[in-house]
Design a protein around this motif. Structure first.
Motif, mmCIF file in Angstrom:
data_model
loop_
_atom_site.group_PDB
_atom_site.id
_atom_site.type_symbol
_atom_site.label_atom_id
_atom_site.label_comp_id
_atom_site.label_asym_id
_atom_site.label_seq_id
_atom_site.Cartn_x
_atom_site.Cartn_y
_atom_site.Cartn_z
ATOM 1 N N SER A 1 2.670 -11.795 6.877
ATOM 2 C CA SER A 1 2.128 -13.047 6.271
ATOM 3 C C SER A 1 3.127 -14.242 5.881
ATOM 4 C CB SER A 1 1.283 -12.542 5.041
ATOM 5 O OG SER A 1 2.080 -12.096 3.783
ATOM 6 N N ILE A 2 4.408 -13.671 5.504
ATOM 7 C CA ILE A 2 5.367 -14.577 4.942
ATOM 8 C C ILE A 2 6.188 -15.258 5.956
ATOM 9 C CG2 ILE A 2 5.161 -13.828 2.717
ATOM 10 C CD1 ILE A 2 8.063 -12.538 3.218
ATOM 11 N N LYS B 1 0.844 -1.211 0.097
ATOM 12 C CA LYS B 1 -0.048 0.098 0.073
ATOM 13 C C LYS B 1 0.726 1.312 -0.071
ATOM 14 C CE LYS B 1 -3.979 -1.809 2.329
ATOM 15 N NZ LYS B 1 -4.896 -1.504 3.388
ATOM 16 N N GLU B 2 2.011 1.236 0.626
ATOM 17 C CA GLU B 2 2.804 2.417 1.009
ATOM 18 C C GLU B 2 3.522 2.530 -0.549
ATOM 19 O OE1 GLU B 2 2.962 0.346 5.105
ATOM 20 O OE2 GLU B 2 3.157 -0.270 2.886
ATOM 21 N N THR C 1 0.033 -3.727 3.775
ATOM 22 C CA THR C 1 1.040 -2.894 4.227
ATOM 23 C C THR C 1 2.334 -3.723 4.164
ATOM 24 O OG1 THR C 1 0.803 -3.290 6.393
ATOM 25 C CG2 THR C 1 -0.472 -1.479 5.629
ATOM 26 N N GLU C 2 3.457 -2.926 4.158
ATOM 27 C CA GLU C 2 4.744 -3.673 4.248
ATOM 28 C C GLU C 2 4.824 -4.456 5.456
ATOM 29 O OE1 GLU C 2 9.324 -2.472 4.675
ATOM 30 O OE2 GLU C 2 8.182 -1.378 3.571
#
Length: 162
Positions: A111-112, A33-34, A104-105
């Motif tokens: 998530s990973i 998003k950023e 987002t970052e």
């Protein structure tokens, strides 16, 4: 004599017991998003490339279209697929087609991340009471020169003494 299938594979497990190693596959550009907030319609291609990186797909027949595709399959994490389409008119960005659920970052990293976090941070500093409870350091007699390691040799002086 009983008849066996080649292998019994159910889901991720072989024979219901063994989980085989799966190769981690990462393709494309991660767009967060950023990063997407940095680009606006009317920007030149060079600025878009600086913000998002080079697109994964560029097509000679559709030179006004850039595709940013990202896929990741990692053992222990859910697979992810994203596709962002940018349309240009000449050198200017005209349209941004991106999914609403871009992470987002920090969300992407979470998530990973397959490491199990205990939630308890390690203690990095002693309290004043713990410092006072420590034994004093042992002082040794200082040697004039450190002991050599390995074989030692005596060489004659390079210049004659007068």
């Amino acid at each position: 004599m009983p008849k066996f299938d080649a292998l019994s594979v159910s889901g991720d497990k072989v024979l219901g017991l063994v989980r085989p190693y799966r190769v981690e596959i990462v393709q494309g550009n991660v767009v967060t998003k950023e990063q997407l907030a940095l680009i606006k319609p009317g920007m030149p291609r060079a600025q878009v490339r600086d913000a998002l990186g080079s697109p994964l797909l560029t097509d000679l027949f559709h030179e006004n279209r850039w595709d940013y595709v990202f896929t990741i399959r990692r053992q222990g994490a859910a697979p992810q697929n994203r596709h962002i389409l940018l349309t240009f008119d000449g050198d200017k960005l005209t349209k941004i087609d991106a999914p609403d659920d871009l992470p987002t970052e920090k969300e992407f990293i979470a998530s990973i991340n397959t490491l199990k976090v205990s939630g308890k941070e390690p203690k990095l500093e002693l309290t004043e009471e713990e410092r006072k409870a420590l034994p004093p350091p042992v002082r040794t007699a200082a040697a004039s020169a450190p002991e050599p390691i390995g074989p030692t040799r005596d060489y004659p002086p390079l210049e004659a003494r007068r």
